[in-house]
Each structure stands twice: as C-alpha cells, then as structure tokens.
Scaffold this motif. Structure first.
Motif, PDB file in Angstrom:
ATOM      1  N   ASP A 399      45.990  32.886  20.001  1.00 10.19           N
ATOM      2  CA  ASP A 399      44.769  33.158  19.242  1.00 10.19           C
ATOM      3  C   ASP A 399      45.224  33.937  18.027  1.00 10.19           C
ATOM      4  O   ASP A 399      46.113  34.773  18.143  1.00 10.19           O
ATOM      5  N   ALA A 448      47.559  22.523  21.264  1.00 10.03           N
ATOM      6  CA  ALA A 448      46.371  22.631  22.123  1.00 10.03           C
ATOM      7  C   ALA A 448      45.105  22.168  21.418  1.00 10.03           C
ATOM      8  O   ALA A 448      44.091  21.931  22.067  1.00 10.03           O
ATOM      9  N   HIS A 451      44.915  17.074  21.442  1.00 13.17           N
ATOM     10  CA  HIS A 451      45.285  16.296  22.645  1.00 13.17           C
ATOM     11  C   HIS A 451      46.514  16.838  23.354  1.00 13.17           C
ATOM     12  O   HIS A 451      47.153  16.133  24.114  1.00 13.17           O
TER      13      HIS A 451
ATOM     14  N   ASP B 294      38.916  31.662  17.692  1.00  4.77           N
ATOM     15  CA  ASP B 294      39.935  32.457  18.369  1.00  4.77           C
ATOM     16  C   ASP B 294      39.202  33.444  19.265  1.00  4.77           C
ATOM     17  O   ASP B 294      38.083  33.833  18.971  1.00  4.77           O
ATOM     18  N   VAL B 295      39.838  33.854  20.345  1.00  2.00           N
ATOM     19  CA  VAL B 295      39.253  34.901  21.171  1.00  2.00           C
ATOM     20  C   VAL B 295      40.005  36.186  20.847  1.00  2.00           C
ATOM     21  O   VAL B 295      41.212  36.265  21.058  1.00  2.00           O
ATOM     22  N   ARG B 318      36.843  25.650  22.451  1.00  2.41           N
ATOM     23  CA  ARG B 318      37.542  25.949  21.210  1.00  2.41           C
ATOM     24  C   ARG B 318      37.024  25.106  20.063  1.00  2.41           C
ATOM     25  O   ARG B 318      37.601  24.082  19.701  1.00  2.41           O
ATOM     26  N   MET B 339      37.956  19.420  20.404  1.00  2.00           N
ATOM     27  CA  MET B 339      39.358  19.521  19.971  1.00  2.00           C
ATOM     28  C   MET B 339      40.322  19.438  21.145  1.00  2.00           C
ATOM     29  O   MET B 339      41.447  18.996  21.007  1.00  2.00           O
ATOM     30  N   GLU B 340      39.890  19.914  22.317  1.00  2.00           N
ATOM     31  CA  GLU B 340      40.822  19.976  23.439  1.00  2.00           C
ATOM     32  C   GLU B 340      40.789  18.694  24.264  1.00  2.00           C
ATOM     33  O   GLU B 340      41.703  18.411  25.013  1.00  2.00           O
ATOM     34  N   GLY B 341      39.720  17.929  24.132  1.00  2.00           N
ATOM     35  CA  GLY B 341      39.616  16.709  24.923  1.00  2.00           C
ATOM     36  C   GLY B 341      39.930  15.487  24.077  1.00  2.00           C
ATOM     37  O   GLY B 341      40.943  15.455  23.372  1.00  2.00           O
ATOM     38  N   SER B 342      39.002  14.548  24.088  1.00  2.00           N
ATOM     39  CA  SER B 342      39.299  13.274  23.441  1.00  2.00           C
ATOM     40  C   SER B 342      39.048  13.305  21.940  1.00  2.00           C
ATOM     41  O   SER B 342      39.297  12.341  21.249  1.00  2.00           O
TER      42      SER B 342
END
Lengths: 634, 437
Positions: A399, A448, A451, B294-295, B318, B339-342
C-alpha cells in the motif's frame, strides 16, 4: 478492627456510560440494591457520571452534608478515578474518601444478562464495604528539582533539550555515541519539504548549544537510577568510544578539524572530545525524557538477495552512495556503474504477518507499519528521476501510505515523473535473482492490480525500504523501569489521553523510541514531552498519591522479606527496621502481602479493607431493608 | 457555569475541540492564563461526537469528557462559547482580538441547569448534533455531557410562545439578548479550528445518484454507532430496517485532483476499519465492504487493527467506489473496477453506504487573522520540520487538523507541542520585559 466513624454515610453513583454499561447491566437494579447496602444513604444514576451534570450530583450531596464517603460505579478507575476525586476536592472533601467500582470493563463489556447485573451489584457491594473502612489521607508532597535529563542525542533529544531549557530548566543531554544528530545525520534531504538534513540539524544544534543551561554528555550511558519524580538520582558513566566504527568516524572528524563544529555529513555533530578514561558522575534530576530512537531493520542474508548480490542495498545505503554521486548519460551511477533500471521494494521488515514472514533471530516479527518508508522511498525516487531522468524506477509496494501534509503531492509528482508502481500481495512477494540479461539482476513480481500477472523486470539495482525497530535498550529500560508494548517500543500510558508519558511518574517519551514517526512528528512529541515535564517541575514541588506501604517499626523484625518481595527495590533496612520511602513506593502491595509479622500496611488497601471488599463479593445477598448498620463488613 | 470575560490573557486558544482543549490545558498547567474561545454552544468538538476511537476502541465520550471537565474547572482557563473571531489587531506579544458572542438567550449567571425549559418547550426541531436523525427542543443542551450545561435557545425554531420563560425558576430566559462584541487582549494566539467535511463532493461527483437517504457520511455513521446515538443501534434512515450489508467508500473527495482535494485525509482508512469492526462484532453475518485505493494504517497498533478486521471477514475492494444509483428497496448501488478479478466494471448493491468525505479546514483566516494558508488550504507552517506548530506569524501557533488532517493521537501530541512553543514564546516576553526594566 476499626469501625466506620459515625459520619453521615456513603453515596453510590451508578453510571450508564451512554449505553456502554446500561445496555448490558440493569443500572436501576444496581442503584436499588446499592441503596439497601449498609451505610449507604443515597444511590443515584446518570447517563455520564463523568460529565459535569454527573459530577454535580456528587458535589451537591457532599455540600448538603448528606454523605462523607463516595462510591462511583462506572468504567475503569484508570480513566476516571482522578476525575471523581477532583470532584470531591471541589466539594471540599478529602479526595481519598472514595472507592471506585469498575462495572464496565469488568462487567458490561464481558458479561450480559442477569449475571452481568448480579456481578455489578456484588462489585458495588465490595466497594461499599471497603468505603466504610477508609480514612482521609494526605497526598505526599515532595520537592521537585528544576532539572531534566534527556537520554538520546538525535533530533528528538536535541529538540527536547532545547524546549526544556527554554522552559527554564537545567538540562543534561546524555548521548551514548560521540556524535549528536542520530539518524537524521545519515540523510541527505527530508521528505516532503526537501529540507537539507545538515542544515536542519545545524539549526537545531545551534538552538541547543547556545543555551547556558544545557550540558551535553557524549559517550555517556545511564547505568543506575533511583528515586522518584522530582528527585531521580542518576548515575552516568562516560567511556572512550567503544566500537571500531565510532573510533574511525572520530578519527576522521578530528583529522578534518570538525570537533566542536557543526554537522559532519553521515556522521553527526561531535560537540567535544570524548573522555580518554572512563569517568562516572551522579546527579539529581526532576524528570527524564526518553529519546532513544530506533534501530533500522537489517534484512536477513538472502532476503530479496540482500548480502548475496552487491546490487541489493537498503535505502540508507543508497542515500550514502548517492552523496557526491555522478550521472552518466542521464543515468544514476552507483559504484561506477550506470543504473538503467532500478526496483524499490517496500515494507521490508515491516507489516510482517505471522505464518507468512520469517521471524528474526530473536523471534521478532515486526507486524506494524514503519510509517516513514513509503515517503522516504518516493522522495528518493522523485529525486533520482529529476536528477537522472534516464534511470527507470519501479516501486513494488503493498500500500502506498503517503498520509501526511505534502506526502500525497509527492506521490502524484512521482507518478507524473514516470515512477512505475506495482502492487504485490504479502503472500507473493517479489523475487530477486542474478540473471545474465544485460542488467545485473532480475526481479519477478505478481501485479495484484492486473490479474496477478507475473512480470519480470531486469534491473541494475534493488533498493530495500527497510523499517524501524525498537532500539536495543533493554538495560536502560530496566534501569528506568519503563514498559515496552507488544511491538517492543516503549509504552505510553494512554495513546490519546497521555501520549507522551509512561506509567512511572516523571518519565516521558519523545520520538521513535515510542513508535515509528517522521521528523515533524518526532520533534512535536519532544516538544509535547517538554511542556509536560516543564509544567510539573517549574512549580518546585510535586504531589503524589498516598497509596503507599507504611512500616510499623515496632512490629518489624528486619527479616528482609519485603526487600525480596518488592519488584522495585524500594525497601531498605534503616536503624534495624524496614524503611519504605513513600515517594518511591509504587503502592503495589507485594511487601504488605508477604510481611510475615504484618508490620506493613498498604494505605487505602489495608488487610481489613481488602478483606471486607472480598467478603462482600463472596457472600453478598441483597439485604432486606432494615439490615442497615447491622453488618460490620467483616 | 458562569462565563466571565476578562480583558487580558496570556494566550487565546481559538477552537474548543480536542486540539484546543489540550493546548489550553498544557498552557494553563504552565501557569499561563488562557481564554478558550469556541464558536458553538459547547466545547468537545468533533471528538465528543464519535462512537469509539481506533485502535483501542475506547468510547470517545469517555475519554473526551474528562478533558472537557478539566478545561471547565481549570483556574487558569476562561471558557467563552458561541464566540466567533472577527479580527486580530496589534502584534505578537499584544494582540487585540475582536470576538462576537452570539446570544444564547439564556443568562448563564442565572441558569441553574434544571432543564425545566427544555422539558417544557413544545417545539421539536432536527438536532444538528444527531445529524437530523433525532429531534431536539427549540431550547436545548446539545448533549448530556455538554459544557457549559446551560441551554441555548435556537432563535430559528423558537416560536416565542413564552413557555420556557414561564417555567424558568430563576428568570434566566432573555429573549432580548443581542450579539456582544468583545475585545480581548492576548500575548499569544493558538489556532485550533479543526475541520469540516467536503459535503458538496457527492453531488458534484455523482449527481443525483448521491441524493439518497441510506447514503450517509462518516460522521453521520459515527452518530448512528455512538452509544448515545438516535436508535441505539444501526438502522437505515429510510425505513428503520437493520442493514445486512454496508459499503464504505473511501477517498470520497480526498486524493481526487479533479473534483475533490489532492491531499489524503489521513484518518478515513482507520475509522472505516473501526466502524466495520464495531459492526462485525455485533453482527458477524453482516456484509461489510471497504472500497479503497491504499489502506493506510501507519500509527501505533493500526496495522494489527487492520489485520484483525481482515480476519473478521471485512472485505477490502481495491478500487475507487462510485455511487451510481438507488435500488428499488432503497439500497445503494456501487460500481467499481474489478482490478483484482477479471477486470472491468462491476455493480454491487448494499443496504447502506458510508462516504469517507474529504477533510477540509473548518475555518480559514480570510484576512481575520494574520496567518498564511498553504496550498492544501490548511494553515501554513513556518518551520515544518523543526517546529511544525509555528504559523507564518510570530506569536501565533496552531494545532490539530487546522494544521492538516490528523488523528486524535497526533492531534493531542501536536497540541502539547504548540503549548510548549507558545509557552517558550511567553517566557521570552517575560524575560524581555525584565531586561528592559
């Protein structure tokens, strides 16, 4: 056995705490039960007992002559015991005629239903039983020396010394090494302002060195401490430089004629020649400011290729190598080689996750965020991109934590200057390996945010953003009796109510000995600690709680059990009997519990009072009306 | 409690939130006389209105009320409420501060705090303290632990029916009070004016989609979660239903160079995690999704707090969340980029949405005080690295969010630092006078 003196009686005040207590405890029932307890003359309720209207209830009853003992059933005494005692004082009553029942942390937050109410009632019964036996006490008043000691000569220590001296105190600054300036001396410029580290340090040092009431002791360590707030007796030893590195740096400072001068870049300030022979001094001080700083996380051998490949360096090492560095065809040059592409890896030795990251040799796992690394890495990246526009930079991060003033602006500027950002997950960290690809190394990382595709980046340099760790000051914390938190940093009393104080009165925290922070935050903490110490010591006297152990010398057989029982080493044998200095006593009661001759009494927690309280818990049944004054509490 | 007006103080602290209270206390403890000047009818600021505070989960009022009581009872502190700054004249060491005190319509010296007026008042108006989720009378004390405990009559909702004046046993109600202009001489000034939320962002960013009852801002959520909140539990404002899912939308205005502000508001990640944690503890089955870029959990104990939330099952998505509409059953529709998946846009509906609106200054000097603001809109520091609490003017200090967003821990420390610097300034004045004499 002492009977309660025949005053008016006990007032019980039960707090709802908004709903914190009343959602789980039937506070009306608690008050009803309290009203029937022996010697209780009134039992009242308020949504927030600690609020002004709540405190007014108590004060009204005292002023009306209705009560002469107060029991408040609310949150933890650590939060509000003092609040309520002050209310007693304002109503003209001795503040120690007060007993606190914790029905929040000990009841409503951990129990519910009928059981919770029952438990609350029995805790109130216990407090009432004790309240019947307590007596007026006077606070212990000790003279306070207008003198403070700062341990550590980094920016926190220098700032604290300056502020304390400006508040009118005599100040001794104790620094372990021959040099002042700490970690800031090892930086070039600071984020986000771009201020020159040497200039800032010189300014701060001039502010301190120009003051007649600051004495600086380098090569000095605190080895023993006894006493209490206002009157700590400190023993400090000074020794010639101990390590080869220190001797080498010192030789260089001497050769360049900079002893007593300002900042020597990447070394610090050498204010004076260190002693040739060990020397020892003792002095009395009123308060101690801990400004002992941090240690940098040292990556393990092989962690991201560190110590396996010379092209893998920490950010601190990079900054050192960049000083006086050169540019070739727009590329940053490190160790004579141009850097076409570089990768910066964030969170090295920070945000470690149990089961995922390997603990250090000492079993440490740094689960916290080191707060400053994102900003320092971006600051360095931006500078490199501006000065060496052909060097390509990848930031591999978890982050981006650019939280403060001007930080986000730096992040935007880095993005606009084509610093590339790739987010990785903690479970799939980047891997660094030697590769014959025209570059020195190859970094593979899973993106991350795309994909989790695997990317391979050929690089000439890898920079590790290493975090902060607690400094190795175990001996010092034992000498000062300071507590450390689970993260290993020094522990404050309460992060919001008393953020720069430790549990022992008269000892304060400044800077990164408490937690990672940047320079702005560090000097703010140092100032805040100085204001606290200054206001306590400038009055000339300090009042301490009278909850201390007292020895009945007639009963004492000088068996020394108390000397062994005391965790703080307070009791001494004086004139054939134990002596406990009231101002030094922490009031823990270990001596009173162990004394075989029952010669020691802990004020406000005498055997009689404690037993009365316990008995009330064990056998309390709500008595029928009319039982009043028949119970003795024993 | 009587509010006495004295002519001369060593320091005037503007703002009675946690920063101002702490600065006032730390100056008063050094022996200086302090006027604490607050714009609203009570001290306590935003902190007293929060539910619980991260990462310790202390209840906010439990740790704010003792500070408020300490301020109210300190012999060196004079409290002045309903006072707005109208101008600063003079120079460092001898400022003349003009303040306008708005009428309370209740004589603070006569009022005994019996609350008969509030109980008897027949008018109900939306409570500002409770964000309109609950009502209050036209004459009211804003909350149980407010200081001073003197009611204020709200001229806008009052119908002048005269009932309160009839009920008041001490004749304290005064419908004819006028604003008072006060001149206060002070040697030093501390600006602790706090923040407000960028409330016009949702309409600007999302248009009509932002206008829906179950989309609340973070301070409204704090109110709903507070132990003394309007419903004592979380209920949807539109229909009183217990929500089964809540979306938290981070950076609603922060880190948005086009429609919002550039800076990070610094506390939103942590308070969203806290709100989600509080809800998850009460309702393990509730779906809680935090939309974030962002965390940012950088403080002491914060990262561990975040890990706990992850382990409790709070989702962290995210992507920036965008409110696109209102579902048939009054749910909030949120779009994000997967964004993290497809990849590509995804829509999701939640029973409630919480917006982390950007934090912006509650007050700007605008020629009223001789201090500069920085590009981010907050007060500028003369020495950001060495003494961050010095403003652009000598003798004027700053603390808390007025000097940039920060959490309570950092605010309390900074207020201590401001008190240290201001104390040193005042000590310098004394020394200067002694030398001159």
């Amino acid at each position: 056995m002492s009977e309660r003196n025949q005053g008016p009686g006990i007032g019980v005040y039960v707090c709802h705490c908004g709903g914190n207590i009343s959602d789980h405890v039937d506070v009306d029932k608690v008050a009803e039960a309290a009203a029937r307890m022996p010697d209780v003359v009134t039992a009242r309720l308020n949504p927030f007992m600690c609020s002004d209207p709540g405190q007014d209830l108590i004060m009204e009853d005292i002023k009306a002559g209705l009560i002469d003992r107060v029991v408040v059933a609310s949150c933890s005494p650590s939060l509000h015991e003092t609040t309520f005692r002050n209310a007693l004082v304002r109503a003209g009553m001795n503040p120690y005629l007060y007993v606190h029942a914790n029905i929040r942390e000990q009841v409503s937050w951990v129990a519910e239903g009928e059981g919770a109410t029952k438990k609350a009632v029995s805790l109130v019964a216990s407090a009432v039983a004790k309240a019947r036996l307590i007596r007026s006490l006077d606070p212990i008043r000790v003279e306070a020396k207008d003198h403070a000691t700062v341990i550590g000569g980094g920016v926190a220590g220098l700032k604290a010394a300056r502020d304390l001296a400006m508040h009118g105190l005599q100040v001794v600054l104790v620094e372990k090494t021959p040099f002042l300036g700490g970690w800031v001396a090892r930086l070039d410029t600071l984020f986000p302002t771009g201020d020159d580290a040497v200039e800032l340090l010189n300014t701060l040092y001039r502010q301190v060195s120009g003051l007649h009431n600051v004495e600086i002791l380098t090569c000095a360590q605190l080895v023993a401490q006894e006493g209490y707030i206002g009157n700590f007796r400190l023993k400090v030893t000074r020794r010639p430089p101990q390590t080869d590195e220190e001797r080498k740096k010192l030789a260089w400072v001497r050769a360049s004629g900079q002893v007593g001068a300002g900042v020597v870049p990447f070394v610090g300030i050498c204010p004076a020649e260190p002693p040739d022979d060990p020397e020892e001094s003792e002095f009395t001080t009123g308060a101690v400011i801990m400004a002992t700083g941090f240690s940098a996380y040292e990556p393990r051998r092989g962690e991201y290729g560190y110590k396996e490949h010379p092209e893998v360096v920490t950010l601190a090492e990079l900054i050192r190598q960049m000083a006086g560095g050169t540019s070739r065809d727009g590329h940053l040059v490190i160790n004579g080689k141009p850097v076409k592409t570089m990768a910066m890896i964030h969170c090295v030795g920070s945000r470690q996750i149990p089961g995922l990251h390997e603990p250090g040799e000492d079993g440490r796992l740094n689960q916290y965020c080191s707060r400053t690394c994102c900003n320092s890495l971006l600051h360095a990246a931006l500078r490199i991109r501006r000065e060496h526009p052909e060097t390509v930079i990848f930031n591999l991060y978890r982050d981006i934590r650019t939280y403060g003033r001007g930080h986000e602006e730096a992040y935007i500027a880095a993005s606009e200057n084509q610093v590339r950002f790739i987010r990785f997950l903690p479970g799939t960290p980047p891997a660094v390996r030697r590769e014959d690809n025209g570059y020195a190394l190859s970094v593979t990382v899973r993106d991350a945010l795309f994909h989790e595709d695997e990317l391979e980046i050929p690089v000439d340099l890898v920079v590790l953003g290493t975090g902060m760790q607690p400094a190795p000051i175990k001996e010092l914390t034992e000498v000062m009796k300071c507590q450390t938190g689970r993260d290993g940093f020094l522990q404050e009393v309460h992060p919001k109510i008393r953020p720069v104080e430790v549990a022992s009165a008269g000892i304060f925290l400044a800077g990164t000995c408490q937690a990672p922070m940047d320079m702005t935050e560090t000097v703010a903490a140092a100032s805040a600690a100085s204001a606290k110490a200054g206001s306590i010591l400038s009055v000339g006297a300090v009042e301490l709680e009278p909850f201390v152990s007292r020895v009945d010398t007639l009963k004492c057989s000088a068996c020394c059990t108390c000397l062994r029982a005391c965790p703080y080493g307070v009791p001494k044998i004086v004139d054939g009997a134990a002596y406990i200095e009231p101002a030094s006593c922490y009031g823990c009661g270990a001596c009173a519990a162990e004394c075989p001759g029952k010669a020691i009494t802990l004020e406000h927690s005498t055997d009689e009072q404690v037993l009365a309280g316990q008995n009330a818990i064990i056998r309390f049944q709500p008595p029928a009306v009319g039982d009043r004054h028949e119970e003795t509490g024993r | 409690m009587p509010e006495k007006v004295q002519i001369q103080y060593d320091a005037l602290v503007l703002g009675g939130g946690i920063a101002g209270m702490q600065a006032a206390l730390d100056l008063a403890e050094q022996g200086y006389t302090v006027a604490l000047v607050e714009r609203t009818e009570t001290i306590g600021g935003n902190m007293i209105k929060l539910s619980k505070v991260f990462p310790t989960l202390d209840c906010a009022s439990c740790i704010t009320t003792p500070k408020m009581a300490a301020v109210a009872h300190h012999r060196n502190i004079t409290l002045m409420t309903l006072c707005e700054l109208r101008g600063v004249g003079g120079a460092a060491g001898d400022f003349e501060v003009k303040v306008r005190q708005q009428p309370r319509y209740v004589d603070t010296d006569r009022c005994i705090g019996c609350m008969k007026c509030e109980m008897g008042c027949p008018i109900l108006a939306p409570s500002r303290e409770q964000h309109g989720f609950a009502g209050r009378k036209a004459i009211y004390v804003p909350f149980a632990s407010a200081i001073p405990q003197v009611p204020r009559l709200d001229a806008e909702s009052c119908t002048l029916c005269g009932k309160c004046a009839g009920l008041c046993p001490t004749g304290a109600i005064d419908y004819f009070q006028k604003p008072r202009d006060l001149k206060i001489r002070t040697k030093a000034l501390v600006l602790a004016t706090g923040y407000k939320l960028l409330r016009d962002y949702p309409a600007r960013a999302w248009g009509e989609a932002a206008d829906q009852p179950n989309l609340v801002d973070a301070l409204q959520m704090e109110c709903l979660l507070a132990p003394a909140g309007p419903y004592k539990r979380l209920l949807r404002p539109s229909d009183g239903k217990e929500p089964e899912s809540v979306a938290f939308i981070q950076c609603a205005g922060s880190r948005d160079t086009q429609l919002g502000v550039r800076h990070c508001s610094r506390v939103c990640c942590m308070y969203n995690i806290k709100q989600a944690t509080l809800l998850k503890r009460e309702h393990p089955g509730m779906r809680l999704a935090i939309y974030c870029m962002d965390v940012r959990c950088f403080g002491k104990g914060y990262e561990q707090f975040y890990r706990n939330a992850l382990e409790m099952g709070v989702e962290f998505v995210r992507s920036k969340g965008v409110v696109t509409g209102r579902s048939d059953d009054d749910g909030v529709i949120v779009r994000h980029d997967d964004m993290e998946g497809s990849g590509g846009p995804r829509l999701d509906t939640f029973d409630m949405g919480v917006l982390s609106l950007a934090i912006v200054p509650a007050w700007t000097p605008d020629g009223l005080a001789p201090v500069r603001v920085a590009e981010d809109g907050f007060l500028a520091s003369r020495q950001p690295k060495l003494s961050s609490t010095l403003t652009s003017s000598e003798g004027v200090f700053m603390a808390g969010v007025a000097a940039g967003p920060k959490d309570i821990v950092d605010t309390v420390v900074e207020a201590g630092a401001a008190a240290s610097e201001a104390g040193i300034f005042l000590k310098g004045l004394q020394a200067g006078r002694q030398r001159a004499a």
